[in-house]
Write a protein that holds these residues in place. Structure first.
Motif, PDB file in Angstrom:
ATOM      1  N   UNK A 159       0.832  -1.204   0.000  1.00  0.00           N
ATOM      2  CA  UNK A 159       0.000   0.000   0.000  1.00  0.00           C
ATOM      3  C   UNK A 159       0.870   1.258   0.000  1.00  0.00           C
ATOM      4  N   UNK A 160       2.138   1.117   0.404  1.00  0.00           N
ATOM      5  CA  UNK A 160       3.067   2.241   0.363  1.00  0.00           C
ATOM      6  C   UNK A 160       3.777   2.388  -0.962  1.00  0.00           C
ATOM      7  N   UNK A 161       3.571   1.428  -1.867  1.00  0.00           N
ATOM      8  CA  UNK A 161       4.142   1.541  -3.201  1.00  0.00           C
ATOM      9  C   UNK A 161       5.403   0.737  -3.454  1.00  0.00           C
ATOM     10  N   UNK A 162       5.880  -0.008  -2.480  1.00  0.00           N
ATOM     11  CA  UNK A 162       7.068  -0.844  -2.693  1.00  0.00           C
ATOM     12  C   UNK A 162       6.693  -2.060  -3.528  1.00  0.00           C
ATOM     13  N   UNK A 163       7.548  -2.364  -4.495  1.00  0.00           N
ATOM     14  CA  UNK A 163       7.249  -3.457  -5.409  1.00  0.00           C
ATOM     15  C   UNK A 163       8.299  -4.552  -5.339  1.00  0.00           C
ATOM     16  N   UNK A 164       7.873  -5.729  -5.789  1.00  0.00           N
ATOM     17  CA  UNK A 164       8.751  -6.879  -5.882  1.00  0.00           C
ATOM     18  C   UNK A 164       8.266  -7.672  -7.089  1.00  0.00           C
ATOM     19  N   UNK A 165       9.191  -8.196  -7.877  1.00  0.00           N
ATOM     20  CA  UNK A 165       8.763  -8.953  -9.050  1.00  0.00           C
ATOM     21  C   UNK A 165       9.733 -10.088  -9.339  1.00  0.00           C
ATOM     22  N   UNK A 166       9.238 -11.076 -10.041  1.00  0.00           N
ATOM     23  CA  UNK A 166      10.059 -12.215 -10.423  1.00  0.00           C
ATOM     24  C   UNK A 166      11.085 -11.789 -11.472  1.00  0.00           C
ATOM     25  N   UNK A 167      12.233 -12.418 -11.440  1.00  0.00           N
ATOM     26  CA  UNK A 167      13.277 -12.085 -12.410  1.00  0.00           C
ATOM     27  C   UNK A 167      12.798 -12.289 -13.844  1.00  0.00           C
ATOM     28  N   UNK A 168      11.938 -13.275 -14.035  1.00  0.00           N
ATOM     29  CA  UNK A 168      11.482 -13.617 -15.385  1.00  0.00           C
ATOM     30  C   UNK A 168      10.628 -12.534 -16.027  1.00  0.00           C
ATOM     31  N   UNK A 169      10.102 -11.609 -15.228  1.00  0.00           N
ATOM     32  CA  UNK A 169       9.234 -10.571 -15.792  1.00  0.00           C
ATOM     33  C   UNK A 169       9.824  -9.174 -15.655  1.00  0.00           C
ATOM     34  N   UNK A 170      10.956  -9.079 -14.973  1.00  0.00           N
ATOM     35  CA  UNK A 170      11.582  -7.758 -14.800  1.00  0.00           C
ATOM     36  C   UNK A 170      11.878  -7.127 -16.155  1.00  0.00           C
ATOM     37  N   UNK A 171      11.545  -5.852 -16.273  1.00  0.00           N
ATOM     38  CA  UNK A 171      11.778  -5.135 -17.517  1.00  0.00           C
ATOM     39  C   UNK A 171      10.656  -5.282 -18.525  1.00  0.00           C
ATOM     40  N   UNK A 172       9.722  -6.201 -18.273  1.00  0.00           N
ATOM     41  CA  UNK A 172       8.604  -6.410 -19.200  1.00  0.00           C
ATOM     42  C   UNK A 172       7.249  -6.125 -18.540  1.00  0.00           C
ATOM     43  N   UNK A 173       7.100  -6.508 -17.279  1.00  0.00           N
ATOM     44  CA  UNK A 173       5.839  -6.324 -16.555  1.00  0.00           C
ATOM     45  C   UNK A 173       6.006  -5.210 -15.531  1.00  0.00           C
ATOM     46  N   UNK A 174       4.941  -4.430 -15.359  1.00  0.00           N
ATOM     47  CA  UNK A 174       4.940  -3.363 -14.362  1.00  0.00           C
ATOM     48  C   UNK A 174       3.689  -3.474 -13.504  1.00  0.00           C
ATOM     49  N   UNK A 175       3.882  -3.519 -12.205  1.00  0.00           N
ATOM     50  CA  UNK A 175       2.739  -3.557 -11.286  1.00  0.00           C
ATOM     51  C   UNK A 175       2.533  -2.163 -10.720  1.00  0.00           C
ATOM     52  N   UNK A 176       1.267  -1.791 -10.569  1.00  0.00           N
ATOM     53  CA  UNK A 176       0.923  -0.496  -9.991  1.00  0.00           C
ATOM     54  C   UNK A 176      -0.409  -0.633  -9.271  1.00  0.00           C
ATOM     55  N   UNK A 177      -0.765   0.389  -8.513  1.00  0.00           N
ATOM     56  CA  UNK A 177      -2.038   0.320  -7.804  1.00  0.00           C
ATOM     57  C   UNK A 177      -2.607   1.711  -7.613  1.00  0.00           C
ATOM     58  N   UNK A 178      -3.921   1.720  -7.452  1.00  0.00           N
ATOM     59  CA  UNK A 178      -4.656   2.943  -7.135  1.00  0.00           C
ATOM     60  C   UNK A 178      -5.307   2.698  -5.780  1.00  0.00           C
TER      61      UNK A 178
END
Length: 115
Positions: free
Chosen positions: A53-72
């Motif tokens: 909820x504070x905006x910190x993200x974590x992603x799998x290495x396989x999707x880094x640079x291709x997928x972007x997570x965001x929230x409202x």
């Protein structure tokens, strides 16, 4: 109790893009984590990306640079922008919502990437 409604899956050619959305409703506290997991046929469910909820993200290495997570936060909605999709991204994508010791799952949305 929290309910999750996902949308945005579908069929796309390799190299294409899709955007997934997941809206949460119910008893939602200010501090939580939303994210996406996926499960391909015959494989275990795996993490794709999460965002606090504070905006910190974590992603799998396989999707880094291709997928972007965001929230409202005002809409209690999380998004997953998926670019440069590959056939190996084909899976059922599940939205996940965690707060305190509770975790909730969406019903899943199919993403199919053709070669």
């Amino acid at each position: 109790q929290v309910q999750l409604v996902e949308s945005g899956g579908g069929l796309v050619q390799a190299g294409g893009s899709l955007r997934l959305s997941c809206a949460a409703s119910g008893s939602i506290f200010n501090i939580n984590v939303m994210g996406w997991y996926r499960q391909a046929p015959g494989k275990q469910r795996e993490l794709v990306a999460t965002i606090t909820s504070g905006g910190s993200t974590n992603s799998a290495d396989s999707v880094k640079g291709r997928f972007t997570i965001s929230r409202d936060n005002a809409k209690n909605t999380v998004y997953l922008q998926m670019n440069s999709l590959k056939p190996e991204d084909t899976a059922v994508y599940y939205c996940n919502f965690r707060q305190g010791s509770y975790a909730y799952w969406g019903q899943g949305t199919q993403v199919t990437v053709s070669s």
